[in-house]
Structure formats: structure tokens, C-alpha cells
Design a protein around this motif. Structure first.
Motif, mmCIF file in Angstrom:
data_model
loop_
_atom_site.group_PDB
_atom_site.id
_atom_site.type_symbol
_atom_site.label_atom_id
_atom_site.label_comp_id
_atom_site.label_asym_id
_atom_site.label_seq_id
_atom_site.Cartn_x
_atom_site.Cartn_y
_atom_site.Cartn_z
ATOM 1 N N GLU A 82 87.705 80.200 106.764
ATOM 2 C CA GLU A 82 87.409 81.554 106.295
ATOM 3 C C GLU A 82 85.904 81.825 106.222
ATOM 4 N N VAL A 83 85.100 80.840 105.823
ATOM 5 C CA VAL A 83 83.646 81.027 105.784
ATOM 6 C C VAL A 83 83.133 81.316 107.201
ATOM 7 N N GLU A 84 83.645 80.570 108.161
ATOM 8 C CA GLU A 84 83.250 80.788 109.563
ATOM 9 C C GLU A 84 83.689 82.176 110.040
ATOM 10 N N GLU A 85 84.928 82.551 109.746
ATOM 11 C CA GLU A 85 85.457 83.840 110.203
ATOM 12 C C GLU A 85 84.760 85.034 109.552
ATOM 13 N N GLU A 86 84.591 85.005 108.248
ATOM 14 C CA GLU A 86 84.114 86.192 107.537
ATOM 15 C C GLU A 86 82.614 86.385 107.543
ATOM 16 N N VAL A 87 81.831 85.285 107.523
ATOM 17 C CA VAL A 87 80.373 85.438 107.491
ATOM 18 C C VAL A 87 79.654 84.666 108.599
ATOM 19 N N GLY A 88 80.419 84.041 109.509
ATOM 20 C CA GLY A 88 79.821 83.372 110.657
ATOM 21 C C GLY A 88 79.006 82.143 110.330
ATOM 22 N N LEU A 89 79.315 81.491 109.217
ATOM 23 C CA LEU A 89 78.566 80.321 108.775
ATOM 24 C C LEU A 89 79.409 79.066 108.957
ATOM 25 N N THR A 90 78.852 78.072 109.638
ATOM 26 C CA THR A 90 79.549 76.811 109.821
ATOM 27 C C THR A 90 79.184 75.879 108.668
ATOM 28 N N ILE A 91 80.203 75.447 107.931
ATOM 29 C CA ILE A 91 79.995 74.520 106.818
ATOM 30 C C ILE A 91 80.933 73.329 106.991
ATOM 31 N N SER A 92 80.721 72.322 106.171
ATOM 32 C CA SER A 92 81.614 71.166 106.184
ATOM 33 C C SER A 92 82.201 70.970 104.790
ATOM 34 N N GLU A 93 83.152 70.071 104.696
ATOM 35 C CA GLU A 93 83.805 69.803 103.416
ATOM 36 C C GLU A 93 82.796 69.406 102.344
ATOM 37 N N SER A 94 81.768 68.652 102.734
ATOM 38 C CA SER A 94 80.783 68.187 101.752
ATOM 39 C C SER A 94 79.928 69.334 101.192
ATOM 40 N N ASP A 95 79.928 70.489 101.865
ATOM 41 C CA ASP A 95 79.188 71.655 101.364
ATOM 42 C C ASP A 95 79.931 72.384 100.249
ATOM 43 N N LEU A 96 81.221 72.135 100.145
ATOM 44 C CA LEU A 96 82.064 72.859 99.188
ATOM 45 C C LEU A 96 82.219 72.094 97.885
ATOM 46 N N GLU A 97 82.031 72.786 96.797
ATOM 47 C CA GLU A 97 82.204 72.187 95.475
ATOM 48 C C GLU A 97 83.376 72.875 94.782
ATOM 49 N N PRO A 98 84.514 72.170 94.643
ATOM 50 C CA PRO A 98 85.683 72.804 94.023
ATOM 51 C C PRO A 98 85.481 73.078 92.538
ATOM 52 N N LEU A 99 85.908 74.281 92.109
ATOM 53 C CA LEU A 99 85.826 74.655 90.694
ATOM 54 C C LEU A 99 87.191 74.698 90.028
ATOM 55 N N GLY A 100 88.258 74.598 90.802
ATOM 56 C CA GLY A 100 89.598 74.677 90.238
ATOM 57 C C GLY A 100 90.345 75.872 90.777
ATOM 58 N N THR A 101 91.380 76.265 90.040
ATOM 59 C CA THR A 101 92.217 77.368 90.494
ATOM 60 C C THR A 101 92.267 78.473 89.441
ATOM 61 N N PHE A 102 92.628 79.654 89.903
ATOM 62 C CA PHE A 102 92.750 80.820 89.029
ATOM 63 C C PHE A 102 93.939 81.627 89.524
ATOM 64 N N LYS A 103 94.919 81.811 88.666
ATOM 65 C CA LYS A 103 96.116 82.563 89.034
ATOM 66 C C LYS A 103 95.884 84.046 88.765
ATOM 67 N N ALA A 104 96.181 84.863 89.781
ATOM 68 C CA ALA A 104 95.983 86.309 89.649
ATOM 69 C C ALA A 104 97.204 87.044 90.181
ATOM 70 N N ILE A 105 97.744 87.933 89.366
ATOM 71 C CA ILE A 105 98.884 88.745 89.784
ATOM 72 C C ILE A 105 98.529 90.209 89.540
ATOM 73 N N HIS A 106 98.498 90.982 90.626
ATOM 74 C CA HIS A 106 98.143 92.400 90.554
ATOM 75 C C HIS A 106 99.250 93.220 91.208
ATOM 76 N N LYS A 107 99.783 94.145 90.452
ATOM 77 C CA LYS A 107 100.788 95.049 91.016
ATOM 78 C C LYS A 107 100.037 96.222 91.638
ATOM 79 N N ILE A 108 99.993 96.227 92.955
ATOM 80 C CA ILE A 108 99.281 97.266 93.688
ATOM 81 C C ILE A 108 100.143 98.520 93.780
ATOM 82 N N SER A 109 101.435 98.322 94.064
ATOM 83 C CA SER A 109 102.399 99.421 94.131
ATOM 84 C C SER A 109 103.790 98.830 93.901
#
Length: 182
Positions: A82-109
Motif C-alpha cells: 500500500e505504501v508503494e501504491e498510494e505514495v510511490g515509496l519503496t520501503i521494507s519490513e524493517s522500516d515499519l514499526e508496528p503500534l498494534g491494532t485499532f478496531k473501528a466500526i462506522h455505519k456509513i449507510s
């Protein structure tokens, strides 16, 4: 694109089932996504303005990079892709620092319930903004904003209607984690 996504149970564990993203949204089925927050060593955060044709929150400012995890895809692989697709930046796994997860539920319609488990990462942005290449059909604009301004606009929710409404707890976590690294 209407790719297949894995379905998660209430605890965020894979159920072994998958379906089209559109079906997951129509039925409100929990599925995994990634959020990658890019920040600079001098304390600025990259935000993206969502494309005008997005199904949810068009033209609002949002996380640097976000996307769905395809069925069977590893979370880290989805983040790198997704980083490559959306902003054209090539990164590797070592560049990413996981922060955990966040559950989000939004009723759009009535027929669109966005139930997502965001896997959140930080990533240091080490190239100038003008070297990023936004994905034209997904991203309207990119901007680097000072962390204090970002905090003021999201934490205090002073700019409701400018940002995707992830909520103060989500934004506070991101701001605190970036501040600790700059």
C-alpha cells in the motif's frame, strides 16, 4: 477494486472465511486493514487527502497510507504494498514499526457498515515530499504538517469535517507515538 478480504471474529482472529470487500462492507463483517503513518525526524506527519470518488470520507484528510489486506495476504506485505501504491515509496519490513491494532466500526449507510481492524504502523519518511508520487485515483493530495498542528486539529477535534473521524483515542495514540520518536 473489489478484492477478496479475510473475515475476522469479534476478537480479531481469522474465521477461515473470505468474501469480496463489497460484501464485507454491505454485511458489516470485520476485516483487516493497514494504516501506515509516515513522519519526519523533525516532527512533521504526512497526511493524505482522500480521493473525491472514495466511497467513504471523500476529500477528507487521513492517515498517510491506508488500505485493505487482501485475502491470504500477510499484514506486513499489505503495508509495504500500500505504501508503494498510494505514495510511490519503496520501503521494507524493517522500516515499519508496528503500534498494534485499532478496531473501528462506522455505519456509513443502511447498506454500508465499515467494520475494520486497523493494523497500525509508523514509518520514518526519509525523502522530500516532492519525491512522493500519489496514486491519482485514490489520493487527491499529500501534505506534511507539523505534529503540534496535527495534534491541535485532531486531538481537540478543532477541525471536525477536515479529517476522517477516527476519534480522539486513535489520534492521541498516533500523536504520542510520533512525538516520542522526534
Amino acid at each position: 477494486m473489489d478484492e477478496r478480504v479475510d473475515i475476522l471474529d469479534e476478537q480479531g482472529k481469522p474465521t477461515g472465511e473470505s468474501c469480496l470487500k463489497s460484501e464485507a462492507h454491505r454485511k458489516g463483517l470485520l476485516h483487516p486493514t493497514i494504516h501506515v503513518w509516515l513522519y519526519t525526524p523533525d516532527g512533521r506527519v504526512l497526511i493524505q487527502q482522500r480521493g473525491e470518488n472514495k466511497a467513504t470520507h471523500p476529500l477528507l484528510w487521513d492517515v498517510s497510507v491506508a488500505g485493505h489486506v487482501s485475502a491470504g495476504e500477510e499484514i506486513i506485505t499489505a503495508a509495504i504494498r500500500e505504501v508503494e501504491e498510494e505514495v510511490g515509496l519503496t520501503i521494507s519490513e524493517s522500516d515499519l514499526e508496528p503500534l498494534g491494532t485499532f478496531k473501528a466500526i462506522h455505519k456509513i449507510s443502511e447498506n454500508f457498515i465499515d467494520a475494520e481492524l486497523h493494523h497500525i504502523f509508523l514509518c520514518k519518511l526519509q525523502v522530500p515530499l516532492n519525491q512522493l508520487k500519489k496514486q491519482e485515483n485514490e489520493v487527491a493530495d499529500l501534505a506534511l504538517v507539523p505534529l503540534f498542528k496535527f495534534a491541535e486539529e485532531t486531538w481537540g477535534l478543532a477541525s471536525m469535517g477536515k479529517y476522517v473521524p477516527h476519534g480522539p483515542t486513535y489520534y492521541k495514540t498516533i500523536i504520542k507515538e510520533i512525538k516520542n520518536r522526534t
